[in-house]
Design a protein around this motif. Structure first.
Motif, PDB file in Angstrom:
ATOM      1  N   ARG A   2     -49.621 -31.934  79.043  1.00  0.00           N
ATOM      2  CA  ARG A   2     -48.804 -30.722  79.185  1.00  0.00           C
ATOM      3  C   ARG A   2     -47.918 -30.481  77.962  1.00  0.00           C
ATOM      4  O   ARG A   2     -47.588 -29.342  77.648  1.00  0.00           O
ATOM      5  CB  ARG A   2     -47.931 -30.814  80.436  1.00  0.00           C
ATOM      6  N   PHE A   3     -47.558 -31.548  77.271  1.00  0.00           N
ATOM      7  CA  PHE A   3     -46.709 -31.393  76.090  1.00  0.00           C
ATOM      8  C   PHE A   3     -47.453 -30.642  74.982  1.00  0.00           C
ATOM      9  O   PHE A   3     -46.895 -29.763  74.325  1.00  0.00           O
ATOM     10  CB  PHE A   3     -46.238 -32.760  75.590  1.00  0.00           C
ATOM     11  N   ALA A   4     -48.724 -30.964  74.778  1.00  0.00           N
ATOM     12  CA  ALA A   4     -49.526 -30.267  73.768  1.00  0.00           C
ATOM     13  C   ALA A   4     -49.767 -28.818  74.175  1.00  0.00           C
ATOM     14  O   ALA A   4     -49.757 -27.902  73.336  1.00  0.00           O
ATOM     15  CB  ALA A   4     -50.848 -30.993  73.564  1.00  0.00           C
ATOM     16  N   GLU A   5     -50.006 -28.588  75.456  1.00  0.00           N
ATOM     17  CA  GLU A   5     -50.206 -27.222  75.941  1.00  0.00           C
ATOM     18  C   GLU A   5     -48.958 -26.378  75.715  1.00  0.00           C
ATOM     19  O   GLU A   5     -49.043 -25.188  75.366  1.00  0.00           O
ATOM     20  CB  GLU A   5     -50.567 -27.241  77.429  1.00  0.00           C
ATOM     21  N   PHE A   6     -47.797 -26.989  75.906  1.00  0.00           N
ATOM     22  CA  PHE A   6     -46.539 -26.275  75.732  1.00  0.00           C
ATOM     23  C   PHE A   6     -46.384 -25.790  74.293  1.00  0.00           C
ATOM     24  O   PHE A   6     -45.876 -24.694  74.037  1.00  0.00           O
ATOM     25  CB  PHE A   6     -45.375 -27.199  76.118  1.00  0.00           C
ATOM     26  N   ALA A   7     -46.850 -26.582  73.335  1.00  0.00           N
ATOM     27  CA  ALA A   7     -46.699 -26.234  71.920  1.00  0.00           C
ATOM     28  C   ALA A   7     -47.495 -24.991  71.538  1.00  0.00           C
ATOM     29  O   ALA A   7     -47.226 -24.383  70.490  1.00  0.00           O
ATOM     30  CB  ALA A   7     -47.126 -27.408  71.047  1.00  0.00           C
ATOM     31  N   SER A   8     -48.444 -24.599  72.360  1.00  0.00           N
ATOM     32  CA  SER A   8     -49.227 -23.387  72.065  1.00  0.00           C
ATOM     33  C   SER A   8     -48.896 -22.249  73.030  1.00  0.00           C
ATOM     34  O   SER A   8     -49.606 -21.245  73.072  1.00  0.00           O
ATOM     35  CB  SER A   8     -50.726 -23.698  72.133  1.00  0.00           C
TER      36      SER A   8
END
Length: 561
Positions: free
Chosen positions: A205-211
Motif C-alpha cells: 500500500r505504501f508504493a500504491e500511495f506514492a502514485s
C-alpha cells in the motif's frame, strides 16, 4: 474585578489593588499576563519540553494531510506539506529561543517586537482565533469518535469534548505537565499502531500511495497551483509556535551547565513540533488513501474512520473502542493546550482594552465557549477554506516577528531586549503592526483571486515575503524611534544581570515582583508591576509625557536561594 484595601504606612494611607481570587492564585494564573518569574521556572528543560510536545497530539494533522493529498494528489500534496514544514521550522527557531530566554509568551513578545502596546491587541485576536479554530476542529474529531463508538449524537459529543479539558486547562502548567507526561506513552503507542499493522499485512500500500492522483484521478503529476494551495492550508499551522512558546517561557535560565539540554529542549519543543506534525499529515493522508474505497471520500478526511479501518485486522471487535480511546486521549492533550493558550491570548486582549482582569480561568471558559459554538455550526466541513484564509493573516504576523528578531535587532534598529510593559511602549509601532496589516491585506486580496489563480495559491507566501521586507525597511526609515517611548532604567539592557533576580514591591498591589516585571511609575512615585500598569485608568500617560523623569526605586530586595 478588583477591590481596594487600605494599608497604613508611617501614618499615611494608601489604597492597594486587590486582585480577584482567581487572578491572585499563581498556581492557576501561571503569570498569564506577566514575565514568568525566574523563581517560578522550577521545571527541568526535559519536563517543559515534554509538556510542550504533548500539545501536538492533535489529529487535525491527519485531517489536514488527508484533505491536501486527496485534493491535489501525492506528489503536489506531500511536497506542499514538506515545504510548509520547512518554513514553519525556520521561522519557529528565533521565536522559540526569544520566548524561552526572556520568559515571555507570544503576546508579550509581540508587544516589544515592533507592534506596540495596543498594536499587539490585533495579534492577540489572531492568536486567540487560532486556538479557537483548532479547538473546534479537534473537538469535532473527538465527537465523531464518540458517535462511532458510543452512538452519542454529535451535538452532545461536541459538549463532552469541551467539558473534558476544563479541569486541566484551569489548573495551569502544573496539572498540564503531569497530564502530558502520563499520557505520552499511550498516545505514542496508539499513533504508530495503524502504520505497523498496514506494514505487516499490506506493505504494498505504501508504493500504491506514492502514485495516488487524488480522488478525481487528475493529479498524477506535479501541479504548481495544487502545491501552492496545499502549502497554504499546511501553513495555517504556523501559529502553533505560539502554543509551544506558552510552555517554553517556563524554561529555566540557560547556564553553562544546562546549555546543551536547554537548546535541545527549545529546538525540539519549539520549531521541532513540525517534524512530527508533517509526518502526521503525511501519515493521515496515507490512512485516508487506504480507507478511501471502504469509507468514501467524505469520511476519509475524518481521522477516526481511516484509523479504525487500519487497526481492524489486528484488534477485531475492539477496533472501534480502542480507536475511540486513542482519539479521546489525543484530544484531551491538544485541546487542553488550545484552551490554555487561548485563555492567555484573550486575557491579554481584554486586560488592555477593558483595564480589567478577573483571572485567566475565566478566559478558558470564553475560549471553550466560542469553540463549542463553531463546532455546533459545523466548522469541520469548511476545513480547507477556514485554514487557507487564516494562514494569510497568521503568516504575516509570524513573518513580522521573525524579521524583527533576525534582521532588525542584529542591525541595532531596535532595543536589544524584549520590552513588554505599558510604561515604556508606544500604543502603535508602525514597524511590525503596519507591516503585518499591509501584508495581510495584500495576501487576502490575492487569496480571493484578484491577482489570478497562481497568486491565490501562493498568497500565504506572499504575506510572508511582504512582512519580512517591510519590517526592516520601516525600521530603517523610522530609525527605530517607535520601539520605546522612554528608556527602561529599572530592568533594561544596562542593568547588571545579577540584579534582575531581585524584587521590588509594587506600590499599586503591594506584592513583590522580579525586576523585569517592574516599571518606574511617576503616578505612584515608585515601583509598579506590569499588570497593575496595564490595569491603571487614572494615570493616563504620565510616565510618557515630555520631560517625565525616571523614578529612582533604590536597590532591589535580593531573594535568598
Amino acid at each position: 474585578m478588583t477591590e481596594t484595601m487600605r494599608e497604613v504606612e508611617a501614618g499615611a494611607t494608601r489604597e492597594l489593588r486587590r486582585y480577584a481570587p482567581l487572578a491572585a492564585n499563581d498556581n492557576r494564573e501561571d503569570y498569564s499576563l506577566r514575565f514568568a518569574a525566574v523563581s517560578f521556572r522550577r521545571w527541568r528543560p526535559f519536563v517543559v519540553a515534554t509538556a510542550a510536545l504533548g500539545g501536538i497530539a492533535y489529529l487535525a494533522d491527519f485531517a489536514i494531510g488527508a484533505s491536501i493529498v486527496l485534493s491535489f494528489g501525492f506528489t503536489s500534496g506531500v511536497l506542499a506539506i514538506l515545504a510548509a514544514a520547512l518554513v514553519i521550522f525556520l521561522t519557529g527557531i528565533p521565536i522559540a529561543a526569544a520566548c524561552a530566554r526572556s520568559g515571555v509568551d507570544m503576546d508579550l513578545l509581540t508587544r516589544g517586537a515592533g507592534f506596540g502596546y495596543l498594536g499587539s491587541t490585533l495579534t492577540s485576536l489572531v492568536y486567540g482565533s487560532f486556538t479557537v479554530i483548532f479547538f473546534s476542529l479537534e473537538g469535532a474529531i473527538m465527537a465523531q469518535a464518540l458517535e462511532m463508538a458510543l452512538h452519542l449524537p454529535l451535538w452532545l459529543g461536541y459538549l463532552v469534548s469541551t467539558l473534558i479539558v476544563l479541569p486541566f486547562a484551569m489548573y495551569g502548567m502544573g496539572a498540564i505537565a503531569k497530564m502530558q507526561t502520563w499520557t505520552q506513552p499511550l498516545w505514542i503507542a496508539g499513533l504508530i499502531l495503524p502504520f505497523v499493522v498496514i506494514a505487516v499485512r499490506e506493505p504494498g500500500r505504501f508504493a500504491e500511495f506514492a502514485s495516488f492522483a487524488g480522488t478525481d484521478g487528475t493529479h498524477g503529476s506535479f501541479s504548481a497551483v495544487g502545491f501552492g494551495f496545499g502549502m497554504g492550508v499546511a501553513l495555517s499551522l504556523i501559529g502553533q509556535i505560539g502554543e509551544q512558546a506558552d510552555y517554553l517561557r517556563f524554561m529555566p535560565p540557560k547556564t553553562a551547565e544546562n546549555k546543551r539540554a536547554w537548546w535541545t529542549a527549545v529546538i525540539a519543543a519549539g520549531p521541532g513540533w513540525v517534524v512530527l506534525g508533517a509526518a502526521k499529515q503525511i501519515g493521515g493522508a496515507f490512512l485516508a488513501f487506504c480507507a478511501l474505497g471502504v469509507v468514501g471520500a467524505a469520511h476519509a478526511v475524518e481521522p477516526i474512520a481511516p484509523y479504525v479501518e487500519a487497526v481492524r485486522p489486528a484488534l477485531g471487535p475492539m477496533a472501534i473502542a480502542l480507536s475511540a480511546l486513542f482519539v479521546v486521549i489525543s484530544q484531551i492533550k491538544i485541546n487542553t493546550t488550545n484552551a490554555y493558550s487561548g485563555s492567555l491570548s484573550f486575557a491579554n486582549f481584554f486586560s488592555r482594552v477593558l483595564h480589567r482582569h478577573p483571572g485567566r480561568v475565566w478566559y478558558v471558559l470564553v475560549n471553550c465557549g466560542i469553540a463549542l459554538a463553531l463546532m455546533e455550526f459545523g466548522a469541520f466541513g469548511f476545513l480547507n477554506k477556514i485554514l487557507g484564509f487564516y494562514s494569510n493573516v497568521g503568516i504575516a504576523w509570524i513573518g513580522a516577528l521573525v524579521a524583527h528578531l533576525v534582521i532588525v535587532k542584529p542591525l541595532g534598529l531596535a532595543p536589544p531586549y524584549i520590552e513588554f510593559k505599558r510604561a515604556y511602549l508606544p500604543s502603535i509601532n508602525p514597524v511590525g503592526f503596519g507591516s503585518m496589516v499591509i501584508a495581510s491585506v495584500v495576501s487576502i486580496v490575492a487569496f480571493f483571486g484578484a491577482f489570478g489563480q497562481t497568486a491565490a495559491a501562493f498568497s500565504p507566501l506572499l504575506a510572508l515575503v511582504i512582512a519580512m521586507v517591510l519590517v526592516p525597511l520601516f525600521a530603517y526609515l523610522t530609525k527605530g524611534r517607535y520601539y520605546l517611548k522612554r528608556p527602561n532604567t529599572v530592568a533594561g539592557p544596562d542593568v547588571p544581570a545579577a540584579l534582575l533576580a531581585g524584587t521590588h514591591e509594587c506600590l499599586a498591589c503591594g506584592e513583590h515582583y522580579e525586576l523585569p516585571d517592574i516599571a518606574d511609575c511617576p503616578a505612584h512615585s515608585g515601583a509598579i508591576c506590569s499588570l497593575c500598569c496595564t490595569l491603571e485608568t487614572t494615570c493616563g500617560t504620565a510616565c510618557q509625557e515630555p520631560g517625565a523623569e525616571p523614578v529612582s526605586l533604590g536597590m532591589p530586595t535580593m531573594k535568598l536561594s
